[in-house]
Design a protein around this motif. Structure first.
Motif, PDB file in Angstrom:
ATOM      1  N   PRO A   1       0.804  -1.228   0.000  1.00 35.86           N
ATOM      2  CA  PRO A   1       0.000   0.000   0.000  1.00 35.86           C
ATOM      3  C   PRO A   1       0.844   1.289   0.000  1.00 35.86           C
ATOM      4  CG  PRO A   1      -0.976  -1.605   1.473  1.00 35.86           C
ATOM      5  CD  PRO A   1       0.318  -2.199   1.001  1.00 35.86           C
ATOM      6  N   ARG A   2       2.052   1.220   0.556  1.00 33.90           N
ATOM      7  CA  ARG A   2       2.950   2.394   0.540  1.00 33.90           C
ATOM      8  C   ARG A   2       3.259   2.807  -0.903  1.00 33.90           C
ATOM      9  NH1 ARG A   2       9.220   2.911   1.090  1.00 33.90           N
ATOM     10  NH2 ARG A   2       9.187   0.926  -0.002  1.00 33.90           N
ATOM     11  N   ILE A   3       3.444   1.812  -1.771  1.00 32.55           N
ATOM     12  CA  ILE A   3       3.727   2.124  -3.183  1.00 32.55           C
ATOM     13  C   ILE A   3       2.439   2.578  -3.874  1.00 32.55           C
ATOM     14  CG2 ILE A   3       4.566   1.202  -5.385  1.00 32.55           C
ATOM     15  CD1 ILE A   3       6.733   1.458  -3.203  1.00 32.55           C
ATOM     16  N   SER A   4       1.319   1.891  -3.582  1.00 36.47           N
ATOM     17  CA  SER A   4       0.033   2.289  -4.182  1.00 36.47           C
ATOM     18  C   SER A   4      -0.277   3.747  -3.855  1.00 36.47           C
ATOM     19  CB  SER A   4      -1.103   1.403  -3.669  1.00 36.47           C
ATOM     20  OG  SER A   4      -0.843   0.059  -4.004  1.00 36.47           O
ATOM     21  N   ALA A   5       0.096   4.158  -2.650  1.00 42.16           N
ATOM     22  CA  ALA A   5      -0.223   5.523  -2.217  1.00 42.16           C
ATOM     23  C   ALA A   5       0.678   6.559  -2.879  1.00 42.16           C
ATOM     24  CB  ALA A   5      -0.098   5.620  -0.701  1.00 42.16           C
ATOM     25  N   SER A   6       1.858   6.147  -3.361  1.00 44.15           N
ATOM     26  CA  SER A   6       2.801   7.147  -3.887  1.00 44.15           C
ATOM     27  C   SER A   6       3.068   7.035  -5.386  1.00 44.15           C
ATOM     28  CB  SER A   6       4.131   7.061  -3.126  1.00 44.15           C
ATOM     29  OG  SER A   6       4.594   5.733  -3.137  1.00 44.15           O
ATOM     30  N   VAL A   7       2.574   5.956  -6.015  1.00 48.32           N
ATOM     31  CA  VAL A   7       2.975   5.702  -7.404  1.00 48.32           C
ATOM     32  C   VAL A   7       2.445   6.755  -8.395  1.00 48.32           C
ATOM     33  CG1 VAL A   7       1.063   4.081  -7.847  1.00 48.32           C
ATOM     34  CG2 VAL A   7       3.157   3.898  -9.188  1.00 48.32           C
ATOM     35  N   SER A   8       1.351   7.420  -8.055  1.00 48.51           N
ATOM     36  CA  SER A   8       0.812   8.413  -8.995  1.00 48.51           C
ATOM     37  C   SER A   8       1.797   9.547  -9.257  1.00 48.51           C
ATOM     38  CB  SER A   8      -0.504   8.986  -8.475  1.00 48.51           C
ATOM     39  OG  SER A   8      -1.481   7.983  -8.467  1.00 48.51           O
ATOM     40  N   ALA A   9       2.615   9.870  -8.247  1.00 47.78           N
ATOM     41  CA  ALA A   9       3.605  10.938  -8.443  1.00 47.78           C
ATOM     42  C   ALA A   9       4.578  10.550  -9.551  1.00 47.78           C
ATOM     43  CB  ALA A   9       4.360  11.190  -7.140  1.00 47.78           C
ATOM     44  N   VAL A  10       4.824   9.260  -9.678  1.00 51.93           N
ATOM     45  CA  VAL A  10       5.712   8.752 -10.732  1.00 51.93           C
ATOM     46  C   VAL A  10       4.958   8.665 -12.060  1.00 51.93           C
ATOM     47  CG1 VAL A  10       6.907   6.650 -11.463  1.00 51.93           C
ATOM     48  CG2 VAL A  10       7.200   7.498  -9.138  1.00 51.93           C
ATOM     49  N   ALA A  11       3.729   8.146 -11.986  1.00 55.31           N
ATOM     50  CA  ALA A  11       2.960   7.906 -13.221  1.00 55.31           C
ATOM     51  C   ALA A  11       2.534   9.210 -13.903  1.00 55.31           C
ATOM     52  CB  ALA A  11       1.735   7.053 -12.912  1.00 55.31           C
ATOM     53  N   THR A  12       2.503  10.311 -13.161  1.00 52.74           N
ATOM     54  CA  THR A  12       2.119  11.589 -13.775  1.00 52.74           C
ATOM     55  C   THR A  12       3.338  12.391 -14.241  1.00 52.74           C
ATOM     56  OG1 THR A  12       1.979  12.542 -11.545  1.00 52.74           O
ATOM     57  CG2 THR A  12      -0.094  11.822 -12.549  1.00 52.74           C
ATOM     58  N   ASN A  13       4.508  11.797 -14.128  1.00 50.70           N
ATOM     59  CA  ASN A  13       5.736  12.442 -14.618  1.00 50.70           C
ATOM     60  C   ASN A  13       5.871  12.095 -16.111  1.00 50.70           C
ATOM     61  OD1 ASN A  13       8.544  12.569 -15.427  1.00 50.70           O
ATOM     62  ND2 ASN A  13       9.051  12.863 -13.258  1.00 50.70           N
ATOM     63  N   LEU A  14       5.785  13.097 -16.970  1.00 45.98           N
ATOM     64  CA  LEU A  14       5.738  12.815 -18.413  1.00 45.98           C
ATOM     65  C   LEU A  14       7.045  12.229 -18.946  1.00 45.98           C
ATOM     66  CD1 LEU A  14       3.651  15.869 -19.714  1.00 45.98           C
ATOM     67  CD2 LEU A  14       2.878  13.571 -19.059  1.00 45.98           C
ATOM     68  N   GLY A  15       8.167  12.588 -18.305  1.00 44.21           N
ATOM     69  CA  GLY A  15       9.451  12.004 -18.707  1.00 44.21           C
ATOM     70  C   GLY A  15       9.487  10.519 -18.399  1.00 44.21           C
ATOM     71  N   VAL A  16       8.940  10.145 -17.234  1.00 37.48           N
ATOM     72  CA  VAL A  16       8.855   8.727 -16.869  1.00 37.48           C
ATOM     73  C   VAL A  16       7.967   8.009 -17.882  1.00 37.48           C
ATOM     74  CG1 VAL A  16       7.990   7.092 -15.148  1.00 37.48           C
ATOM     75  CG2 VAL A  16       9.217   9.143 -14.404  1.00 37.48           C
ATOM     76  N   ARG A  17       6.829   8.594 -18.204  1.00 39.50           N
ATOM     77  CA  ARG A  17       5.912   7.947 -19.148  1.00 39.50           C
ATOM     78  C   ARG A  17       6.599   7.723 -20.492  1.00 39.50           C
ATOM     79  NH1 ARG A  17       1.156   7.477 -16.809  1.00 39.50           N
ATOM     80  NH2 ARG A  17       0.273   6.474 -18.632  1.00 39.50           N
ATOM     81  N   ASP A  18       7.317   8.746 -20.942  1.00 38.90           N
ATOM     82  CA  ASP A  18       8.012   8.636 -22.233  1.00 38.90           C
ATOM     83  C   ASP A  18       8.939   7.410 -22.233  1.00 38.90           C
ATOM     84  OD1 ASP A  18       8.851   9.885 -24.810  1.00 38.90           O
ATOM     85  OD2 ASP A  18      10.779   9.906 -23.766  1.00 38.90           O
ATOM     86  N   GLU A  19       9.698   7.269 -21.163  1.00 37.27           N
ATOM     87  CA  GLU A  19      10.653   6.155 -21.080  1.00 37.27           C
ATOM     88  C   GLU A  19       9.936   4.801 -20.979  1.00 37.27           C
ATOM     89  OE1 GLU A  19      13.683   5.683 -21.559  1.00 37.27           O
ATOM     90  OE2 GLU A  19      14.069   3.752 -20.578  1.00 37.27           O
ATOM     91  N   LEU A  20       8.904   4.731 -20.122  1.00 37.47           N
ATOM     92  CA  LEU A  20       8.250   3.430 -19.941  1.00 37.47           C
ATOM     93  C   LEU A  20       7.425   3.035 -21.168  1.00 37.47           C
ATOM     94  CD1 LEU A  20       7.300   3.289 -16.161  1.00 37.47           C
ATOM     95  CD2 LEU A  20       9.423   2.666 -17.322  1.00 37.47           C
ATOM     96  N   ILE A  21       6.830   4.009 -21.830  1.00 32.21           N
ATOM     97  CA  ILE A  21       6.081   3.687 -23.062  1.00 32.21           C
ATOM     98  C   ILE A  21       7.048   3.141 -24.117  1.00 32.21           C
ATOM     99  CG2 ILE A  21       4.820   4.735 -24.996  1.00 32.21           C
ATOM    100  CD1 ILE A  21       3.533   6.625 -22.825  1.00 32.21           C
ATOM    101  N   ARG A  22       8.226   3.745 -24.187  1.00 33.86           N
ATOM    102  CA  ARG A  22       9.237   3.241 -25.136  1.00 33.86           C
ATOM    103  C   ARG A  22       9.567   1.773 -24.823  1.00 33.86           C
ATOM    104  NH1 ARG A  22      14.348   2.134 -25.328  1.00 33.86           N
ATOM    105  NH2 ARG A  22      14.802   2.685 -23.158  1.00 33.86           N
TER     106      ARG A  22
END
Ligand SMILES: Nc1ncnc2c1ncn2[C@@H]1O[C@H](COP(=O)(O)OP(=O)(O)OP(=O)(O)O)[C@@H](O)[C@H]1O
Ligand SMILES: Nc1ccn([C@H]2C[C@H](O)[C@@H](COP(=O)(O)O)O2)c(=O)n1
Length: 261
Positions: free
Chosen positions: A125-146
């Motif tokens: 649950p600690r990760i569930s509570a904080s993961v949105s901060a990562v998922a809303t980072n567009l640079g992170v999305r760019d890398e993971l989508i790649r």
């Protein structure tokens, strides 16, 4: 949409095991040939994406990619390294450097980050509570989508991929695109049961509804885009949901239907 007993007949075979998803993505596993069958599944938290997608991949005998696990792995890695999740540049750098090994077998869940087994830790649950901060980072999305697109190719485009932006961004060209929904009440109940009744109503609402609200800022997963089928599982049990999804796959693959519902 009639559910049918699913066999891989006419769909070829293809199951891939562990893959490396860091640097240049390469599984070392042979990619079996067959007709492309990318099944893209999006939906809100607790709608059943992971469990249903895994079972659908098993029955189709194709690989399975849990893209949420990749965002969770970045969050876990950052917290382990003491990186402040609000520092966008540092979080993006961590995502680009992430050493991740992610199983794409529907039978074996395994997430290794820098060689450390984080399979269970990323579900905390600690990760569930904080993961949105990562998922809303567009640079992170760019890398993971790649990386996600590379994994889809690497598996010969025979894979069930689930997340929030698969039907719209990661694989809009998927053979089958589907939104799996369920009522808020059903999703909260399921997540509560999944966590063994350990979470309060407030905690569940935070992990399911508040997270969806935050994640909605960067991905659209509550309404089906054009050409995307919808399966509402609110009043279906697990097996009925799997059957409904396989019914969509069959309808599309067998050419009985060519447009979204
Ligand atoms: N149709 C269904 N009926 C009853 N329970 C279900 C159904 N579909 C899934 N479940 C159960 O609900 C729980 C949540 O499902 P799951 O983890 O697959 O959701 P999810 O959409 O992947 O959530 P998240 O995006 O938050 O990871 C699991 O325990 C799963 O077994
Ligand atoms: N394609 C995706 C997959 C996941 N996310 C976000 C949404 C969640 O906050 C987080 C973890 O996902 P889950 O394991 O709960 O499905 O990652 C996303 O933005 N895009």
């Amino acid at each position: 949409m009639a559910g049918t007993a699913m066999t891989a007949s006419g769909l070829g075979e293809g199951t891939s095991a562990g893959v490396r998803a860091h640097g240049s993505v390469g599984s070392g596993e042979p990619v079996r040939v067959g007709r492309p069958l990318v099944v893209a599944i999006d939906g809100p938290s607790g709608s059943g994406k992971s469990s249903v997608s895994k079972e659908v991949a098993r029955r189709l005998r194709v690989a399975y990619l849990d893209t949420g696990a990749m965002y969770r792995a970045v969050a876990w890695d950052c917290l382990e390294k003491g990186i402040d999740l609000t520092d966008g540049a540092l979080v993006e750098a961590a995502a680009r450097a992430l050493e991740l090994e992610l199983s794409t077998s529907p039978d074996h869940e395994r997430v290794l980050v820098r060689g450390t087994d984080a399979t269970d830790a990323i579900r905390d649950p600690r990760i569930s509570a904080s993961v949105s901060a990562v998922a809303t980072n567009l640079g992170v999305r760019d890398e993971l989508i790649r990386r996600q697109r590379a994994l889809i190719s690497e598996h010969g485009r025979r894979i069930v991929v689930e997340g929030r932006d698969i039907t719209t961004v990661v694989a809009p060209d998927a053979e089958v695109r589907l939104l799996l929904t369920a009522s808020e009440e059903a999703r909260l109940r399921r997540r509560g049961a999944q966590l063994g009744g350990t979470q309060s109503d407030e905690q569940l609402a935070q992990q399911v509804l508040e997270r969806d609200a935050k994640d909605s800022a960067v991905a659209s997963f509550t309404r089906a885009a054009d050409g995307v089928y919808t399966v509402d599982s609110s009043d279906l049990d697990f097996e009925q949901t799997v059957t409904a999804v396989l019914g969509v796959v069959h309808a599309v693959v067998d050419g009985r239907s060519t447009s979204g519902a």
